[in-house]
Design an enzyme around this catalytic site. Structure first.
Site, PDB file in Angstrom:
ATOM      1  N   HIS B 265       0.916  -1.255   0.083  1.00  0.00           N
ATOM      2  CA  HIS B 265      -0.009  -0.079   0.010  1.00  0.00           C
ATOM      3  C   HIS B 265       0.968   0.984  -0.005  1.00  0.00           C
ATOM      4  O   HIS B 265       1.970   1.330   0.715  1.00  0.00           O
ATOM      5  CB  HIS B 265      -0.792   0.030   1.259  1.00  0.00           C
ATOM      6  CG  HIS B 265      -1.799  -1.233   1.270  1.00  0.00           C
ATOM      7  ND1 HIS B 265      -2.596  -1.487   0.420  1.00  0.00           N
ATOM      8  CD2 HIS B 265      -1.945  -2.089   2.275  1.00  0.00           C
ATOM      9  CE1 HIS B 265      -3.304  -2.775   0.688  1.00  0.00           C
ATOM     10  NE2 HIS B 265      -2.813  -3.085   1.970  1.00  0.00           N
ATOM     11  N   ALA B 289       5.098  -3.232   9.128  1.00  0.00           N
ATOM     12  CA  ALA B 289       4.278  -3.832   7.954  1.00  0.00           C
ATOM     13  C   ALA B 289       4.938  -3.460   6.638  1.00  0.00           C
ATOM     14  O   ALA B 289       4.668  -4.343   5.915  1.00  0.00           O
ATOM     15  CB  ALA B 289       2.986  -2.763   7.898  1.00  0.00           C
ATOM     16  N   GLY B 293       6.251  -6.101   3.149  1.00  0.00           N
ATOM     17  CA  GLY B 293       5.733  -5.664   1.991  1.00  0.00           C
ATOM     18  C   GLY B 293       4.207  -5.335   1.960  1.00  0.00           C
ATOM     19  O   GLY B 293       3.381  -5.157   1.146  1.00  0.00           O
ATOM     20  N   LYS B 294       3.535  -5.312   3.251  1.00  0.00           N
ATOM     21  CA  LYS B 294       2.174  -4.808   3.362  1.00  0.00           C
ATOM     22  C   LYS B 294       2.021  -3.594   2.767  1.00  0.00           C
ATOM     23  O   LYS B 294       1.196  -2.957   2.232  1.00  0.00           O
ATOM     24  CB  LYS B 294       1.674  -5.008   4.709  1.00  0.00           C
ATOM     25  CG  LYS B 294       1.670  -6.634   5.165  1.00  0.00           C
ATOM     26  CD  LYS B 294       1.679  -6.863   6.743  1.00  0.00           C
ATOM     27  CE  LYS B 294       1.580  -8.131   7.067  1.00  0.00           C
ATOM     28  NZ  LYS B 294       1.443  -8.323   8.583  1.00  0.00           N
ATOM     29  N   LEU B 295       2.924  -2.729   3.233  1.00  0.00           N
ATOM     30  CA  LEU B 295       3.250  -1.257   3.104  1.00  0.00           C
ATOM     31  C   LEU B 295       4.462  -0.934   2.128  1.00  0.00           C
ATOM     32  O   LEU B 295       5.487  -1.757   2.277  1.00  0.00           O
ATOM     33  CB  LEU B 295       3.336  -0.312   4.143  1.00  0.00           C
ATOM     34  CG  LEU B 295       2.103  -0.531   5.266  1.00  0.00           C
ATOM     35  CD1 LEU B 295       2.176   0.836   6.211  1.00  0.00           C
ATOM     36  CD2 LEU B 295       0.920  -0.265   4.620  1.00  0.00           C
TER      37      LEU B 295
END
Lengths: 357, 357, 357, 357
Positions: B265, B289, B293-295
């Site tokens: 994201h 995060a 790699g979530k963000l």
């Protein structure tokens, strides 16, 4: 002023006395007479002992990153020795358990590591704990492959996780949460399986075969409530709140709806870090749960406000010492978890209707 | 000591000045130059504005008891005016929304009420808020009856909730989260639907007909990841943590697995009361995060540590004043949520395989 | 089930409605009908209004890093316009106020800055806020020099801080907490002055002259209790807990010991982030305070669980709009703070004995 | 993907293994290899051992209601056996210690008791712990009477508390914090003495004699900094934050101002429940303390986020087992606390000027 002591002032606080060589049991026994969360942890052991001495089916709920954080063999131990009868867990705790049972590890890190550097090396951080993303990807593939071996029909998470534990045991012969539950015939529910890497693995199975990976979470609701409806009494132990806490309480509420004889869990113990005053379920008080009928008005209960990794090792180590007899005498419910329908003490629980008999 | 100011000491804190008649916009603008969580809330508005000015698909996650606590019309407003593009919610928030859209109410209580007295009157307490259990039971029946009207096939929660919103709108014509999402063609996911009264209502539908109430939560995983895979960029707004927070992040991780072009994201805003140091996902930092790699490593992000009921009314009231132009110019993704498969800008997203095109 | 509504279900929660151009007053008024901490903040304004409408002497306690964090001009405003009658503060809040009144600044930083790099540049960090250590050292010297101008006799912190405010005003003509209190003749107590940079500055005065820097903190206890003994009623507003919270309560307890007519503060409002369940005074509940007689059993009271920088700007901005008439009509106690003994409405309060008349 | 493990993934988490009869030492040793706050507590023991093995003067700060909550004999033990060299405490902890040393008790209660009923019986509540207000009043009188026995000159809190401990020992011969410090010649500072019942008792002494009860808190600042200036190195252990935490850090900052050789505490351990993100000193991170020079950039440090009553009994019980040799070999500073000036290893520390020699 009266000379007579108030009825409120009967049992003095006993200052904790330091002694070398104290056992976990002695340590926690002394904590029963101090104050605040230390006392609550001491009380927690006594309530757990009462659960074991009673006719209650004991539910354990596990949220947070307990498996990654080194708690998984405690949970496996609780299952194996039937300190508990049913596990309700987040998917993450089961996934991180599977990761270690498959021979992978989590690693000691620090919360001040550089996350860009970690990302560059494909390392995932959970506060002060690390894991390899590539190993996680291979777990996902392993779960996908397992999922493809199953029949093309809906599985409750309870049945799915039993099969997963069975397959894991056969492949690894390693102890863990999933394998202990498989071997001890203890059911596991995972109500938010879609919000976890277990769910991601299943979805990758479906990616390969559009008919695979059918999970029946509504069946879980019915089955768990039927567990409560049929038992003389129930107890709840919650580590960390989250969906497991609510799912265990929901089983009680749903059961009560179908049977007048159900009156809420009789014993309740929770170790949580959330607080009640923001209105969320994780931090909600056990008193509030009584208004809903989740807990019995007469329930014995205690909340320990603290981190599970700080509280649980001491609690279980002390309990292990003092509960031998209780466990030996305990008449735990006997499950057959292996089939499409859950069998408790010889009675089959439907997953498509609420049923008292 | 050098006379020259350090590079660190460039932008002074501006003490907040009290003025009568200040608007929410002015108030929050002044808070941008103070410290701690007040500043973070000021920053939150600016990041939200950047989301609106960008090409991002904006996910909103809602946990806690926001609907019971008076936040549901804010969420409905965010949906209606496309401050967000996709809602991920706990079942409780949707259930309490349905309760009020059906004309029932939650009531002002107190955390110090006697829970035994409440239980005796069949009143359920959520911290300082009350509701009638009998009315809840009738909601459950209503949901069961609705569920029985559906086809006997699996529904993702996204499709199920669209149909629920449609039915609710046709029956009540009242604004709310579910009805706003129906009318605005905005998808809602509920990954832990089995852990909620929505799930309980569905299960009661199945109790009446064993073939009813099939929910496909694995399809949700695939559909939500496909939403991320196809979009130029994504953003996440999280209120309270829980399964919605992780589910939104999971979509990003799952998408990245299938497409090199996905990098997490690009914007992130969370209002949470949990803290990072106990290791749970609800309180986890946005920096953590990034390791997953979530963000994106380059994401713009802010965490507001506080109660949503304290922070959100001010945040959204200020945003409402300053985002008119941004909303008018915004090219939000256009969904068709009504079918078995989700359609985004004319492209159908499969729920059984990951797909870039 | 009865058709009649329970007595508990009388006042519905009103979902917050988003409107552009809402004023702080309107915003907070709408928050009175939601739940959790948002509602509590709405209630806080109403209780403060009741304080202003009553005959109560209003104590304000300020802990945490409020001045560094941009709250000092709010506190100065509350003093100047007599929203409050007496300030009890940590030394840090007064020191950081003095720093800015002397023309220095605090700066906007981030909690993720490298503290070794900051230390190398002699920059001090308070979470996300920065200041120059060299400027702090010059403040210390300034305080030392001021201290050496005083007579060589014990000063209560109340008298010392008045003289400090006076000197600061004469030197800078800048508004701030200390200068506002000087100009408005509002007393300030600093019970933990030895635990602050104000104390450090005083100690450096003594370093130069062994007879300088005599502070009489015991006189503060007596003077503050005498303030309570002589007033018809009292109220407490606490921002952040700490020593100010307890000192204000202690004044009530000590006063009650000397006068049967004192029965605890009549109104209480606290904005705190600490929680009750660890047993500390900062987080202790207002109910607990009633057992001690710190608060009256009939007191009107509210706790807002949240960060002061998040809650106070809105609270005071709304109050500023709606309290004009209340302030105009208010008969605040008139102090003469300038002398060795505090004078209230023409009566001199001893600092060496408790006295009702 | 490389086959080689990342440098970040070296030390695996070891799942905690449950064993009956585990000692506190073994329990805590196993916790060193788990995650989150459990690991931090394990680390805390090792850092404390390093303090004992070093040449550091060890400061202990105690805030919260530790004495009322059953922790006072642990603190007395730490003093008696020289696990620490100097105590900095809130007045409340010393007062509740005095209460029990005088033969009175605190009692086990509950946070849900009716505070109006308690007030009616003159019982004071501290969360789940109770005490008699009448007994407290008699303590106050006892302190007043003791205060009147002292010379009519200013006393630092360090000197005052030594005399108080001496008197208490002669009258009761009971072990406790104050009496242990008296007997072991360990200094105690109480920077916020004016904000406590000790201060209230002193003020009642002055009520009887206007020349009594002179406390020199500025002398405390100088004396404590001189302790740091003269020592090769220092260490800080903080239980609960508050004024003791800051006072210990302030001594380091003040000392550094006078001597280039001082570079901040070399070891730091804190057990706190507050969090950094609200900007208050109690919850501030140890990293932040490094920017100020409170801690050395090279310091070894750990924060345990949890309740002291949950963490300290285990920590000290484990330490007691493994630190015998360290204590035997330790060359703790030798104090003479009995006089107007503090003597350390034969050197008299002035209380009116900073001095290296």
């Amino acid at each position: 002023m009266s000379r007579r002591k108030s009825r409120f002032l009967r049992k003095p606080v006993e200052p904790f006395a330091v002694t070398a060589g104290l056992s976990a049991d002695e340590l926690l026994s002394r904590m029963e007479r101090i104050s605040f969360q230390g006392r609550n942890l001491g009380t927690a052991r006594r309530i757990w002992e009462k659960m074991l001495a009673s006719d209650a089916t004991i539910f354990l709920g596990t949220a947070g990153a307990l498996s990654a954080g080194g708690m998984r063999m405690i949970i496996a131990h609780l299952i194996e020795h039937r300190y508990i009868d049913c596990l309700v867990s987040t998917g993450a705790n089961l996934y991180h358990d599977l990761h270690e049972t498959r021979g992978r590890r989590h690693f000691i890190g620090s919360p001040t590591l550089d996350d860009a550097a970690l990302a560059a090396e494909r390392i995932d951080r959970v506060y002060d704990t690390l894991a390899s993303e590539d190993e996680f990807c291979r777990n996902d593939e392993w779960i996908a492959a397992f999922t493809l071996k199953l029949e093309r029909r809906p599985y409750t998470t309870r049945e799915y996780l039993y099969k997963l534990g069975e397959y894991l045991w056969k492949e690894t012969s390693h102890q863990g949460i999933l394998t202990a539950a498989y071997r001890a015939n203890v059911p596991i529910f995972c109500p938010a399986i879609a919000d976890s890497s277990i769910g991601m693995g299943i979805s990758q199975g479906r990616h390969r075969d559009a008919t695979a990976g059918q999970i029946d979470v509504i069946g879980d609701i019915i089955e768990s409530a039927n567990m409560v409806i049929r038992r003389p009494s129930t107890a709840t132990i919650v580590l960390g709140g989250g969906t497991p806490k609510n799912f265990i309480n929901q089983a009680s509420v749903q059961a009560e709806f179908y049977s007048d004889k159900v009156t809420g869990h009789k014993y309740a113990l929770q170790i949580v870090t959330d607080v009640p005053h923001f209105g969320g379920a994780s931090g909600s008080s056990l008193e509030e749960a009584q208004s809903w009928g989740k807990l019995s008005i007469e329930s014995e209960k205690v909340t320990v406000h603290g981190d599970v990794t700080l509280a649980l090792p001491l609690l279980v180590s002390a309990l292990e010492t003092t509960s031998k007899d209780l466990l030996a005498k305990r008449k735990a419910p006997e499950f057959d978890v292996s089939g499409r329908l859950l069998v408790v003490n010889g009675h089959t629980l439907p997953d498509n209707r609420y049923s008292e008999a």
